[in-house]
Design an enzyme around this catalytic site. Sequence first.
Site, PDB file in Angstrom:
ATOM      1  N   CYS A  15       0.838  -1.205   0.000  1.00 60.77           N
ATOM      2  CA  CYS A  15       0.000   0.000   0.000  1.00 60.77           C
ATOM      3  C   CYS A  15       0.873   1.255   0.000  1.00 60.77           C
ATOM      4  O   CYS A  15       2.028   1.224   0.416  1.00 60.77           O
ATOM      5  CB  CYS A  15      -0.954   0.011   1.195  1.00 60.77           C
ATOM      6  N   CYS A  18       2.108   2.352   3.442  1.00 64.51           N
ATOM      7  CA  CYS A  18       3.235   1.526   3.896  1.00 64.51           C
ATOM      8  C   CYS A  18       4.510   1.949   3.175  1.00 64.51           C
ATOM      9  O   CYS A  18       5.595   1.997   3.771  1.00 64.51           O
ATOM     10  CB  CYS A  18       2.962   0.053   3.616  1.00 64.51           C
ATOM     11  N   ASP A 397       4.478  11.670 -39.806  1.00 67.62           N
ATOM     12  CA  ASP A 397       5.556  11.797 -40.773  1.00 67.62           C
ATOM     13  C   ASP A 397       5.275  10.766 -41.871  1.00 67.62           C
ATOM     14  O   ASP A 397       4.614   9.755 -41.625  1.00 67.62           O
ATOM     15  CB  ASP A 397       6.891  11.509 -40.074  1.00 67.62           C
TER      16      ASP A 397
END
Length: 703
Positions: A15, A18, A397
């Site tokens: 997480c 954490c 291009d």
Amino acid sequence: MSTQPHIYRLEGLSCTNCAAKFEKNIKEIPSVEDLQLNFGASKLTVTGNVTIEQLEKAGAFDGIRVYEESYRPELGEKRSFWSSRENRATVSSFVFLLAALFIEFGTAAPGWVPIVFYVAAIAIGGFSLFRTGLANLIRFEFDMKTLMTIAIIGAAIIGEWQEGAVVVLLFALSEALEGYSMDKARQSIRSLMNIAPNSATVRRGTELATLDVNDIQIGDTMLVKPGQKIAMDGIVAVGESSINEAAITGESMPKHKQIGDAVFAGSLNEEGFLEVTVTKRVQDTTIAKIIHLVEEAQAEKAPSQQFVDRFAAFYTPAILLVALLVATLPPLAFSGDWSEWIYRGLTVLVVGCPCALVVSTPVAIVTAIGNAAKNGVLIKGGVYLEELGRIQAIAFDKTGTLSEGRPAVTDVITFHSYTTEQVIALAAGIEQFSQHPLASAIVRYATDQTIAPVATTGFRSLTGRGAYAEVDGQQVKIGSPALFGEHEELSQSLCETILSLQQDGKTVVVLGSEDKIYALLAVADPVREVSASTISRLKAMGMQRLVMLTGDNAVTAQAINRKLGLDTVEANLLPEQKLEKIRALQKDHGSVAMVGDGVNDAPALASATVGIAMGGAGTDTALETADVALLADDLTKLPYTMELSRKTLTIIKQNIGFALALKVIALLLIIPGWLTLWMAVLADVGSTVLVVLNSMRLLRVKE
């Protein structure tokens, strides 16, 4: 004196809260000079003298494991369920909770007996939670674990032992689910890491040895048997074979490789035996670069993630204030029951945990970028992923993007009873000494048709016009129509034929002598087979403007566009003029993408909202300079990339909207007392799981 940065891989980083705490703990190690924590890629870069044991101690609060960067988990490698302390604690807590419920509702035991079991369930299941939460509380750091700790202790104080035990269990389950979901999201990188083998058979002198890739040196000769994966980038020295590069480029069709051709680590040798001379170290291989760039991309915070982070910084203190007011205001102002309103305040704390909100964006970004990499598209960051979803106009291009980028002979018109083989042999005999792209096209055509060039002498190049040489004592010329000037055979009908070919976008080369014209050869840069279908798909997706920007002449550009159907063609452009066209498009349409070859048109690619390089997997320039690189040099990947980015934007908006809406609904249900403490945890867990599952839908986006 500063030490070199050292990179580690992490396991168990589940997480963002954490991750922040882990980062803070590492900074407190005296010998650490600097660090960067990449949550998405689960990777840590540390500058300073530090050991793995010190780093794991810094992450011990969440069971984070630290490995050297070279560590690569084996495919199918699984850890025992019981090897995780958190899993053992969760199961034990569940057992004590069931025992407590059975004693309370199924027996006539004294009231204190089930409380003992509830306390055991809370203590065992919430030990790591309390340890972190109380430490944070002392330091006035209010994250998710702090809020949960306050809620559970508060529930125990007011005698809601059952509620406290259920909350601990549900929170432990939510942590496990969040860790599992992030692990699934990171699987795309792990699969990339396992593409190339860890070892290879190498010949040094006369000896053969199986070496770890870290011990293989540039110049070593690898032996690659049929059915084996190539371990290192290199050049084929002996043999030829079909090589499947799908794992690198996403291109499913194998490529024929022979002596002198480049091969990539992670590609599969399908049929022939090869000897490959190693050209790059393991950390410099194409797949290593791709992995590094994907990991860096996942570390880049997208705009929506930056918004969530800023929002969360104000959100958590606001939730604490609301919880305090709910717990104290009704009893103080309206003589409400303290126990009842403290309970509701604790419920506000639980509902307010920003788990789903915090993971709403990163899990979607990590999943999408990983999916793109597996399909041969390198997206350099969440910001580009989001911007792609907003693109309204695309500039292309021509050469090497819409066209193959390599001239080829398209027409051979012969005169005076000369055969195609004869004129090609003559033309190749002269042009084999020239470096001009048109000359190369003619020589390649002769090689492809297995036509041997005739012997020539006295070759001379005529700059800008062509060349000539002696063939059997006669001078033979090849070049532009202007080279033949007032040649007597350059009739009006022949000039009309030349003009017709030129209007089709072809360059006409005349072959002849002083008294005869032998043939006309038309050379053109062929349009990619997939260009027209790609343009159609982009139009069907609702692109407002599709434009060709080319330095080629208008006749050639318009001829190509008749096959493609772009909205606008801009020809005869210098690089700075292409840049001006991009800026004009941005004024009219906002977000604009430029698709080029990654080498030319650098100003236009850099100026566009998103620069997309048509770069083969071995093109370092494309990998390093573009915002997005199509690794297989495959234009069909463009619509897939646009669809993936749009889907990602939609899912991020859904995640954020759902997470916030659920919080608001839950908070409203607390006021009349309809939402219990354990229901609040269940709502929070449910929202996190749904956000993650919704993000996982991005894995289903296919080409």
